[in-house]
Enzyme design. Sequence first.
Site, short mmCIF file in Angstrom:
data_model
loop_
_atom_site.label_atom_id
_atom_site.label_comp_id
_atom_site.label_asym_id
_atom_site.label_seq_id
_atom_site.Cartn_x
_atom_site.Cartn_y
_atom_site.Cartn_z
CB SER A 85 -52.69 33.06 88.64
OG SER A 85 -51.28 33.02 88.73
CG MET B 133 -44.84 37.66 82.66
SD MET B 133 -45.55 38.05 84.27
CE MET B 133 -46.15 36.43 84.74
CG MET C 117 -42.91 35.41 86.67
SD MET C 117 -43.27 36.17 88.27
CE MET C 117 -45.05 36.21 88.23
CG ASP D 279 -52.43 38.25 85.04
OD1 ASP D 279 -52.75 38.28 86.24
OD2 ASP D 279 -51.44 37.61 84.61
CG HIS E 41 -48.48 35.62 81.34
ND1 HIS E 41 -48.94 36.46 82.35
CD2 HIS E 41 -47.82 36.43 80.47
CE1 HIS E 41 -48.56 37.70 82.08
NE2 HIS E 41 -47.88 37.70 80.95
CG ASP F 8 -48.61 34.11 86.20
OD1 ASP F 8 -48.77 34.78 85.17
OD2 ASP F 8 -49.45 34.05 87.12
CG HIS G 213 -52.70 32.76 84.12
ND1 HIS G 213 -52.97 33.17 82.83
CD2 HIS G 213 -51.70 33.56 84.56
CE1 HIS G 213 -52.18 34.18 82.50
NE2 HIS G 213 -51.39 34.43 83.54
CG MET H 150 -49.59 42.34 81.96
SD MET H 150 -50.02 40.81 82.84
CE MET H 150 -49.58 41.22 84.54
#
Length: 216
Positions: A8, A68, A37, A175, A66, A35, A33, A137
């Site tokens: 990540s 979120m 957000m 994750d 990913h 992330d 990865h 998660m």
Amino acid sequence: MPRIISPSVLSADFGHLAEDIAMLDRSEAEWIHIDVMDGVFVPNISFGFPVMGPIRKGTKKVLDTHLMIVEPEKYIERFAKAGADVITIHLEATDDVRGAIAMMKKAGVKAGVSIKPATPVSAVVPYLDELDLVLIMSVEPGFGGQSFIEGSTQKVAELKAEIDRCGSRAVIEIDGGITLGNAAEVYAAGCEVLVAGSTVFASEDPERTIHELLNV
């Protein structure tokens, strides 16, 4: 069963991001990865398209993206165009899971759905025949560096049994809190893709650590 490490970049050094991406590109990690957000679905803000572009230019590895974020449908096509190979949305972030999966397929990316620690495996079972990936998660989403939540390995095993039962092609990813101390048990439960942030980037030798995570 294949083993894939997806480091990540949330845990990377953003002052030297190009060097960290080059390191991952040399490493045995097959995926990277990303992330994303929004500060709404999770209590943190990370990065978006301006960072995604340079990462895509810096590697040929699979970009495991990913989201979120709330209303992920608004951004699926843009992330696909920015270079995502896999897009994972949260089951809890949309009112139309099947519609979002269809959008990912139409955009030409592999479709993933993630569930938070409190969401049972049963919630994702109705979509298994449509998915390429399910992300468990094992920490509360939003921040790196958290400890692995006990019971997450059991959720992996439960999901693996459901995937086998229905003949789904979905791979299982996990994750949060992955270390050299728990990677083997998670693999054994049926997980194929391990997201590792702090374990990789806080290591004195990240490439070696990636190798060790693959071979525990």
